[in-house]
Design an enzyme around this catalytic site. Structure first.
Site, mmCIF file in Angstrom:
data_model
loop_
_atom_site.group_PDB
_atom_site.id
_atom_site.type_symbol
_atom_site.label_atom_id
_atom_site.label_comp_id
_atom_site.label_asym_id
_atom_site.label_seq_id
_atom_site.Cartn_x
_atom_site.Cartn_y
_atom_site.Cartn_z
ATOM 1 C CD GLU A 40 52.632 47.136 36.485
ATOM 2 O OE1 GLU A 40 53.251 46.973 37.562
ATOM 3 O OE2 GLU A 40 51.762 46.366 36.092
ATOM 4 C CG HIS A 61 40.151 46.369 36.312
ATOM 5 N ND1 HIS A 61 40.032 46.031 37.635
ATOM 6 C CD2 HIS A 61 41.054 45.518 35.789
ATOM 7 C CE1 HIS A 61 40.838 45.002 37.894
ATOM 8 N NE2 HIS A 61 41.474 44.678 36.808
#
Lengths: 377, 366
Positions: free
Chosen positions: B97, B167
């Site tokens: 990322e 999540h």
């Protein structure tokens, strides 16, 4: 990558030096040369010996792990396990082979495909499945779920969701071991996906600089979620990613090759500092339960791996070849394993959920009430 | 100090649903597009796919990239785009990322429109340094010489019922706190398409958080072709007179349900519902005008209450509407705990918690 694995599988039948006629005496043979590829280090000794007891232990452990994973799949499909679930099917030989050498005085930290390791680190099938179904009897009191299984008593640091984050943490754990002169190592596990995370390379550098007793274990199963090794990694030899940190690729279909590599790695880490172990393995399931695993690879490939590179089948063939156990003895183990896991699944279905007040516990240790909460009677 | 088990258990689990369409027929919709423009029924994720398609088509120098984007992405938001626009423009990145973010910033700074996907908003933190220290400050520190406009970081965010710690997070507050960035959160398919197109074309870096729980369950009419919804402008979803209720993203459905329940059970109550859409810079004018009319404000978001965007909105409204307020401002948000696993139904700001807040402000008496 897979063409080289096919070649390996053909060569991997052990060369026999001595065949035992009585099934109780140890069996000796040479591990194949092709089981190891090294980078800046020697190959481990290939002469191997095993006993019936060890072989059956391996067989049993791998089967328990496999059954637990299959049970998770069933429980998920009936809605009792929710959230994210990453199965270890096909990779069982790694945690089994490593753990037989490691023992619980050494530390392990891993990522989220962790059920196999959780079992070998002493979390029973019952506690594991109860954690997955979110119950209070689970190993993290139902607050962690599949990715967050921990056990302090066996130095198991989980179980971590963020890819690669566990690697520098592993370096820190190892530093403490060195600092406190504990003469133990840390196995810091990650996958082929995490290998492209910057923080892993930061951890390599720090560990090498300070000669930390850490073994970085890359469980390379060929796919990072849906992206294959060849499409994500410019250098697919993960065991060389440590640069001047030595490394070794190990064929993880052979549980004995895994065991020997672990012996080597522990010795190395204690004497010289970090080592990278890359285990060549495969996962039959998708990345997680919500990934069918077929949009980025073919069913034929998965089936071929099941036929040719299954660690349990490989061990079973080995046991049969060397008369280490009868077919009935193996069936008995299968039966016991099934009973153990079925009982655990039943427990996980019925044991109670945590009290809602558990939402607010373990945020801090010193604040009794989470800020900003008003309790309504 | 007994916890309200009713909310935590039965109601929390059974009635906490995110089903259905974005708006019921009772609510007036602010006109966003002309009568003549044709529409098509789409899901929210389908609308995002449509926006990406339009963006890539209308801007020949634009790229879409991220983890697993090539096969369509884990939520199918990018499906079909690689086939249509080619592998030089729609491609996978490795799992990194921080690298993705830095790369996206450089690409945008050198004139290529960058649409970077972060697979889940929970994974945006390795990229945090690049976004906050590079993207947000490039124009400022170079005195305008360089900038990374036409740069969007898209990430699915928010609770899904079982997402657990990694999540489910709503990280908008961290980015709203950084001058130089814009933060946008759509709540329905048409909104998603229009806001995403506006975000991609905006001359400033934008964090675009997509409400993944309603990716498929939120269905609506979406204008075909190219259109934008302006950033920085909130939408009055339903006008009202007694209470102002502000939210964004998937929480809008919870708020609608709470309003329905409140207007049925609290006689005379009429709630004005505002969808903020852009969280940074947020539309102060619309909210302030509303509170000056109603005298009461509730802000609701999934992210933890302390330091959440609700705190900023409350402070600003207190500043500007002090004499208009008839009750303290209420925030109905996530608790100050990590986003839980199995205990999610206890944690989330459910419609009954919002109803409690509506009741409290309406019945407030010195």
């Amino acid at each position: 990558m897979f063409s080289s694995l096919k070649m390996t599988s053909a060569l991997c039948r052990p060369t026999l030096i001595q065949r035992s006629f009585a099934s109780q005496s140890p069996v000796s043979w040479n591990l194949p040369e092709s089981a190891y590829t090294t980078h800046r280090c020697d190959k481990p000794k290939l002469e191997m010996t095993t006993t019936k007891e060890e072989a059956l232990n391996f067989y049993r452990t791998m089967n328990v792990i496999r059954r637990i994973e299959l049970s998770c799949d069933t429980l998920y499909k009936s809605g009792l396990i929710r959230g994210f679930l990453h199965l270890y099917l096909g990779q069982e030989a790694i945690s089994t082979g490593v753990e037989t050498v490691l023992g619980h005085k050494h530390h392990v930290i891993g990522a989220y495909r962790i059920h196999g390791w959780a079992y070998t680190r002493g979390i029973s099938a019952k506690e594991m499945l109860a954690e997955l179904t979110g119950r209070a009897a689970g190993s993290s009191k139902g607050k962690g779920g599949s990715m967050h299984l921990y056990r302090g008593a066996t130095n198991f640091h989980g179980g971590n969701g963020i890819v690669g984050a566990q690697c520098p943490i592993g370096a820190g754990i190892a530093f403490a071991q060195q600092y406190l002169k504990q003469d133990t190592v840390t196995f810091s596990l990650y996958g082929d996906g995490a290998a492209n995370q910057g923080q892993l390379h930061e951890a390599f550098n720090m560990s090498a600089l300070w000669k930390l007793p850490v073994v970085y274990v890359c469980e390379n199963n060929g796919y990072a979620m849906g992206t294959s090794v060849s499409r994500s990694t410019s250098n697919p030899d993960y065991f060389t990613h440590g640069n001047h940190v030595p490394g070794m690729r190990v064929d993880a279909v052979d549980v004995y090759a895994v065991k020997r590599a672990t012996e080597y790695a522990v010795q190395h880490a204690l004497a010289h500092g970090p080592l990278v172990l890359e285990f060549s393995t495969y996962r039959y399931s998708g990345h997680s339960i919500s990934d069918p695993g077929t949009s980025y690879r073919t069913r034929e490939e998965v089936n071929e791996m099941r036929q040719k590179r299954d660690p349990i089948s490989r061990l079973k063939a080995f046991i049969e070849e060397h008369n280490l156990a009868t077919a009935d003895e193996l069936k008995e183990i299968d039966r016991q394993v099934k009973a153990e896991v079925d009982e655990a699944a039943e427990f996980a279905k019925t044991t109670p959920e945590p009290d809602p007040s558990e939402l607010f516990t373990h945020v801090y240790t010193d604040l009794p009430v989470t800020r900003g909460v008003e309790y309504h009677v | 100090m007994a916890f309200n088990k009713f909310i935590g258990t039965q109601v929390g689990r059974q009635n906490f649903q995110r089903t259905g369409t974005m708006l019921s027929n009772n609510f007036q919709r602010t006109r966003m597009f002309s009568e003549a423009q044709q529409t098509e029924k789409m899901t929210l994720v389908g609308a995002i796919n449509s926006a990406l398609d339009v963006a890539l088509e209308t801007d020949p120098h634009s790229c879409l990239f991220g983890e697993d984007v090539a096969f369509g992405g884990v939520f199918r938001a990018a499906v079909g785009l690689r086939e249509k626009y080619g592998p030089e423009r729609v491609f996978n990145t490795p799992l990194c990322e921080q690298g993705i973010a830095g790369f996206a910033i450089g690409l945008a700074a050198n004139g290529v429109t960058s649409i970077a996907e972060i697979q889940f908003a929970d994974y945006i933190f390795p990229a945090f340094d690049q976004i906050v220290n590079e993207a947000a400050k490039l124009r400022y520190r170079s005195g305008g010489t360089y900038n990374c406009g036409k740069l969007v970081f898209r990430a699915p965010y928010g609770a899904v019922g079982h997402g657990g710690h990694y999540h489910s997070q709503s990280p908008e507050a961290y980015f709203c706190h950084t001058p130089g960035l814009k933060v946008v959160v759509p709540s329905s398919p048409a909104e998603a398409k229009g806001l995403l197109l506006a975000s991609i074309r905006d001359a400033n870096p934008v964090i675009f958080l997509e409400p993944k729980w309603i990716y498929r369950s939120s269905v609506g009419e979406v204008p075909i072709g190219d259109f934008e919804i302006p950033l920085g402008k909130a939408r009055i979803v339903k006008p009202g007179t007694s209470v102002t209720l502000v939210g964004w993203g998937a929480q809008m459905l919870v708020l609608e349900k709470a309003i329905e329940y409140a207007e049925k059970n609290l006689p005379g109550v009429s709630v004005e519902l505002i969808d903020l859409r852009t969280l940074s810079p947020w539309d102060q004018e619309t909210v302030i005008n509303s509170v000056q009319k109603t005298g009461k404000l509730i802000v609701s978001h999934e992210a933890p209450v302390t330091g959440g965007l609700g705190a900023e909105i409350s402070a600003k409204v207190m500043e500007k509407c002090f004499l208009s307020l008839e009750a303290p401002i209420e925030r109905v948000c996530g608790y100050d705990t990590p986003f839980p696993g199995a205990l999610e139904p206890v944690y989330v700001p459910s419609y009954l918690k919002v109803f409690d807040a509506i009741k409290k402000v309406v019945e407030y008496d010195i």
